[in-house]
Design a protein around this motif. Structure first.
Motif, short mmCIF file in Angstrom:
data_model
loop_
_atom_site.label_atom_id
_atom_site.label_comp_id
_atom_site.label_asym_id
_atom_site.label_seq_id
_atom_site.Cartn_x
_atom_site.Cartn_y
_atom_site.Cartn_z
N PRO A 42 7.40 15.82 11.67
CA PRO A 42 7.75 15.47 10.29
C PRO A 42 7.51 16.67 9.40
O PRO A 42 6.71 17.55 9.72
CB PRO A 42 6.76 14.34 9.97
N PRO A 43 8.21 16.77 8.27
CA PRO A 43 8.00 17.90 7.36
C PRO A 43 6.54 17.96 6.93
O PRO A 43 5.91 16.93 6.69
CB PRO A 43 8.91 17.57 6.17
N PRO A 44 5.97 19.17 6.86
CA PRO A 44 4.58 19.29 6.41
C PRO A 44 4.42 18.74 4.99
O PRO A 44 5.37 18.71 4.20
CB PRO A 44 4.33 20.80 6.44
N GLN A 45 3.21 18.30 4.69
CA GLN A 45 2.88 17.83 3.35
C GLN A 45 3.10 18.95 2.35
O GLN A 45 2.92 20.13 2.66
CB GLN A 45 1.43 17.37 3.32
N ASP A 46 3.51 18.59 1.13
CA ASP A 46 3.60 19.59 0.06
C ASP A 46 2.28 20.33 -0.05
O ASP A 46 1.20 19.74 0.05
CB ASP A 46 3.93 18.92 -1.27
N LEU A 47 2.40 21.64 -0.25
CA LEU A 47 1.22 22.49 -0.30
C LEU A 47 1.33 23.42 -1.49
O LEU A 47 2.41 23.96 -1.77
CB LEU A 47 1.11 23.29 0.99
N VAL A 48 0.23 23.62 -2.20
CA VAL A 48 0.19 24.56 -3.32
C VAL A 48 -0.94 25.56 -3.11
O VAL A 48 -2.10 25.17 -2.90
CB VAL A 48 0.00 23.84 -4.67
N PHE A 49 -0.60 26.84 -3.10
CA PHE A 49 -1.59 27.90 -3.13
C PHE A 49 -1.87 28.22 -4.61
O PHE A 49 -0.93 28.50 -5.36
CB PHE A 49 -1.07 29.15 -2.43
N LYS A 50 -3.12 28.19 -5.00
CA LYS A 50 -3.48 28.47 -6.40
C LYS A 50 -4.40 29.67 -6.47
O LYS A 50 -5.22 29.91 -5.58
CB LYS A 50 -4.16 27.25 -7.04
N ALA A 73 2.87 31.85 -12.30
CA ALA A 73 1.48 31.65 -12.73
C ALA A 73 1.08 30.19 -12.54
O ALA A 73 -0.07 29.88 -12.21
CB ALA A 73 1.33 32.06 -14.19
N THR A 74 2.04 29.28 -12.76
CA THR A 74 1.85 27.85 -12.50
C THR A 74 3.11 27.32 -11.83
O THR A 74 4.19 27.93 -11.91
CB THR A 74 1.59 27.07 -13.79
N VAL A 75 2.98 26.18 -11.18
CA VAL A 75 4.14 25.52 -10.55
C VAL A 75 4.08 24.03 -10.84
O VAL A 75 3.01 23.48 -11.12
CB VAL A 75 4.17 25.76 -9.02
N ASN A 76 5.23 23.38 -10.78
CA ASN A 76 5.31 21.94 -11.10
C ASN A 76 5.36 21.10 -9.82
O ASN A 76 6.32 20.39 -9.56
CB ASN A 76 6.55 21.67 -11.96
N ALA A 77 4.31 21.21 -9.04
CA ALA A 77 4.24 20.46 -7.79
C ALA A 77 3.78 19.03 -8.06
O ALA A 77 3.11 18.76 -9.07
CB ALA A 77 3.26 21.13 -6.84
N PRO A 78 4.12 18.10 -7.17
CA PRO A 78 3.66 16.71 -7.35
C PRO A 78 2.14 16.62 -7.19
O PRO A 78 1.52 17.44 -6.51
CB PRO A 78 4.39 15.95 -6.24
N SER A 79 1.57 15.62 -7.78
CA SER A 79 0.11 15.46 -7.74
C SER A 79 -0.38 15.16 -6.33
O SER A 79 -1.56 15.36 -6.01
CB SER A 79 -0.31 14.32 -8.68
N TRP A 107 4.31 26.97 -4.46
CA TRP A 107 4.48 25.57 -4.04
C TRP A 107 5.43 25.53 -2.85
O TRP A 107 6.52 26.09 -2.89
CB TRP A 107 5.02 24.76 -5.23
N VAL A 108 4.98 24.87 -1.79
CA VAL A 108 5.77 24.71 -0.57
C VAL A 108 6.17 23.25 -0.42
O VAL A 108 5.31 22.36 -0.45
CB VAL A 108 4.97 25.18 0.66
N HIS A 109 7.47 23.01 -0.28
CA HIS A 109 7.98 21.66 -0.11
C HIS A 109 8.99 21.64 1.03
O HIS A 109 9.93 22.43 1.06
CB HIS A 109 8.67 21.17 -1.40
N ALA A 110 8.77 20.74 2.00
CA ALA A 110 9.68 20.56 3.13
C ALA A 110 9.99 21.88 3.84
O ALA A 110 11.11 22.15 4.26
CB ALA A 110 10.98 19.90 2.67
N GLY A 111 8.96 22.71 3.97
CA GLY A 111 9.09 23.96 4.70
C GLY A 111 9.72 25.10 3.92
O GLY A 111 9.89 26.19 4.46
#
Length: 456
Positions: free
Chosen positions: A35-43, A72-78, A61-65
Motif C-alpha cells: 500500500p502507498p506509504p503514509q503521508d510524511l512531512v520532514f520539518k 518553509a512550510t507545507v500544507n500537509a494533512p494533520s 511533504w511526501v504523499h503517495a510516494g
C-alpha cells in the motif's frame, strides 16, 4: 517472479529456522504490492533541493510516494507522520550513472567486439551486498552498464535501489534504454592480446563504422519489406531477424542512449564525428578525463560526461588527467556528473561531490547536482527524480551532517516515499531485506578484464 516451491528450496538450503511454509510466505510477502506509504512531512531540515537552492529550516511533504510540497512550510494533512529533522540535511537520493554493482563476473561479454544484443538485466543479482552498501551510502538509483571490453557492448539496466524486493520490483519503471560503447585501451588490450581486430585505435573505429554500415543495410532491407507489405504484396518475404543488427538499428533510430567509455580528447572528437556521420546522438562520455581540453566543442553537441573526481595516472589514457577536470568542463557548458565505477566509491559519492568545492571552486548547489540531477539527466530520468521538486518521486536521503563533508552519514534513505534504510535499526538497518545477501568477497574490479583498475 520465483515460484513458492523454488523459494522454499532456496530458504531450506539457507537454513531457515522457522517452519518452511512461514519462511516462504514471509519471503513472498515482501514482493507483493505494498500500500502507498503514509503521508510524511520532514520539518526543520536543511533542504538541498539540487534544482532551486537550499532551504534553511525547510519542510518537505511526501504523499503517495511523490513529493507533494516543498518550502518553509507545507500544507500537509494533520494525519501525516511528522519527522523533526532539526540539525539534519535532506537531499535527493544519490544517483550513480556508471555502476557495475550486482553484475558479478558477467559485466563483459568479451567474445566479440560488437555485442549490442546483450542485456545487463540478465546478469543482475538483486540480492547482492553491493546494493546494500550503495543504499547505506544514500544511493537510490543506478545505471548498471556493460563493461568496456567491446567497441559496442550491451544494453544497460536502470534500477531503483529497493533492496529486499524482487528483481522486477527494483527496475526503474519506463526508464529509457542505454547502450555502452568503449574506445581506446580496453578494446585494444582485450582483442589485441588475441591477435584479433581491433588491436589499435584505427581498428576500434573501423569495427564501429562497419557495424553501423551493416545496420544501415539491415534497416534498408526491412524498410523495403515493410513498403511491399503496405502495398499489399502478399509474396513479400521478411528478412531474417538479427538481434545484433536490431539493437544497432535502435541506436540509429535514436531509441537507445549512447553511453561511451572514453578518456582522450582526440577520441571525444572522433566519436562525435562518427555519431554525426551515422545520425545518432551521444548522451554522455564516461570517465572523460581529458574533457577539460575540448569542453567547449563537446558542450556544443549537448553531450554530458560522467567522470571521476580525482582519479589519474592509473593507465596511459589517464596520464593527462587533472582533478579540476569536472569543474573546468562544467564552466565550458558541459553537463557534468560524478560516478563510481567502483563498488567501494559508490558508498561515498557524496564525498566525491564535496571534492568539487575544493577542486575548482564549485558551489555547494553545483556539487550536489553532480551526484543527483545531472546523473539523472544522463540516465534520462531527470523528469522523475534527481531533485526535490513537487511531482517528482520521493527519493530522499536524510543526513546527520552536511552531505558534502566526510563526516556525513546517511541516516534514512527513502525511495518512492518508502523507507529502505534506517541507520537506527538493529543489524544492517534494512527495512525490506530478509535472508542472505550474496557477497563476492569485498570491493574490487567489475569492468576491467584481468585488471585492478576498476572499470577504467
Amino acid at each position: 517472479m520465483d515460484s513458492l516451491p523454488n523459494r522454499a528450496r532456496a530458504l531450506r538450503q539457507a537454513g531457515c529456522a522457522v517452519p518452511i511454509l512461514l519462511c516462504v510466505l514471509a519471503s513472498h510477502a515482501q514482493t507483493a504490492t505494498q500500500p502507498p506509504p503514509q503521508d510524511l512531512v520532514f520539518k526543520n531540515a536543511i533542504v538541498m533541493t539540487a534544482s532551486h537552492g537550499t532551504i534553511e529550516h525547510g519542510s518537505v511533504w511526501v504523499h503517495a510516494g511523490k513529493i507533494a510540497g516543498v518550502g518553509a512550510t507545507v500544507n500537509a494533512p494533520s494525519s501525516a507522520q511528522v519527522l523533526d529533522a532539526s540539525g539534519m540535511w535532506l537531499t535527493p537520493g544519490i544517483i550513480d550513472p556508471h555502476s557495475h554493482s550486482a553484475l558479478d563476473g558477467d559485466v563483459n561479454e568479451a567474445t566479440s567486439p560488437v555485442t549490442p544484443s546483450m542485456h545487463m538485466i540478465d546478469a543482475f543479482d538483486n540480492r547482492s551486498a553491493d546494493l546494500y552498501r550503495a543504499l547505506a551510502g544514500g544511493v537510490t538509483t543506478e545505471l548498471l552498464l556493460h563493461g568496456s571490453a567491446n567497441m559496442i557492448g550491451g544494453q544497460a539496466v536502470v534500477i531503483k535501489n529497493k533492496f529486499g524486493l524482487d528483481r522486477d520490483a527494483m527496475l526503474f519503471p519506463n526508464a529509457p534504454g542505454s547502450i555502452k560503447f568503449a574506445s581506446g585501451e580496453n578494446p585494444k588490450r582485450v582483442y589485441g592480446s588475441r591477435d584479433q581486430l581491433p588491436s589499435t585505435r584505427m581498428g576500434n573505429f573501423e569495427v564501429m563504422r562497419m557495424a553501423f554500415e551493416d545496420a544501415k543495410h539491415y534497416m534498408a532491407d526491412w524498410d523495403a519489406y515493410d513498403a511491399k507489405v503496405k502495398k499489399g504484396d502478399k509474396d513479400a518475404v521478411a528478412p531474417k531477424r538479427d538481434l545484433k543488427l536490431e539493437a544497432l538499428a535502435d541506436v540509429l533510430r535514436g531509441k537507445l542512449y549512447v553511453q561511451i567509455h572514453c578518456y582522450r580528447a582526440d577520441e571525444f572528437l572522433t566519436e562525435e564525428a562518427i555519431a554525426k556521420e551515422y545520425g545518432y546522438k551521444i548522451r554522455a562520455f564516461h570517465h572523460a578525463l581529458e574533457m577539460y581540453k575540448v569542453g567547449d566543442k563537446i558542450a556544443a553537441d549537448g553531450t554530458g560526461i560522467a567522470t571521476f573526481s580525482d582519479w589519474w595516472g592509473f593507465k596511459d589514457e589517464a596520464r593527462d588527467a587533472i582533478p579540476w577536470n569536472a569543474v573546468l568542463s562544467m564552466r565550458e557548458g558541459v553537463k557534468v556528473a560524478l560516478k563510481s565505477d567502483s563498488d567501494d566509491h559508490i558508498r561515498r559519492l557524496n564525498q566525491e561531490a564535496g571534492k568539487m568545492v575544493h577542486y575548482g571552486g564549485a558551489t555547494e548547489d553545483e556539487a550536489i547536482r553532480m551526484v543527483t540531477l545531472n546523473p539523472a539527466w544522463i540516465i534520462g530520468v531527470d523528469d522523475r527524480t534527481g531533485s526535490i521538486d513537487v511531482g517528482k518521486d520521493a527519493d530522499l536521503v536524510l543526513w546527520n551532517h552536511d552531505p558534502l563533508s566526510t563526516y556525513a552519514r546517511a541516516q534514512k534513505v527513502y525511495i518512492d516515499g518508502d523507507l529502505f534504510f534506517d541507520v537506527s535499526l538493529p543489524g544492517w538497518g534494512t527495512t525490506h531485506f530478509t535472508g542472505v545477501m550474496h557477497d563476492s568477497g569485498g570491493f574490487g574490479s567489475d569492468d576491467e578484464i584481468g585488471s585492478q583498475e576498476d572499470g577504467q
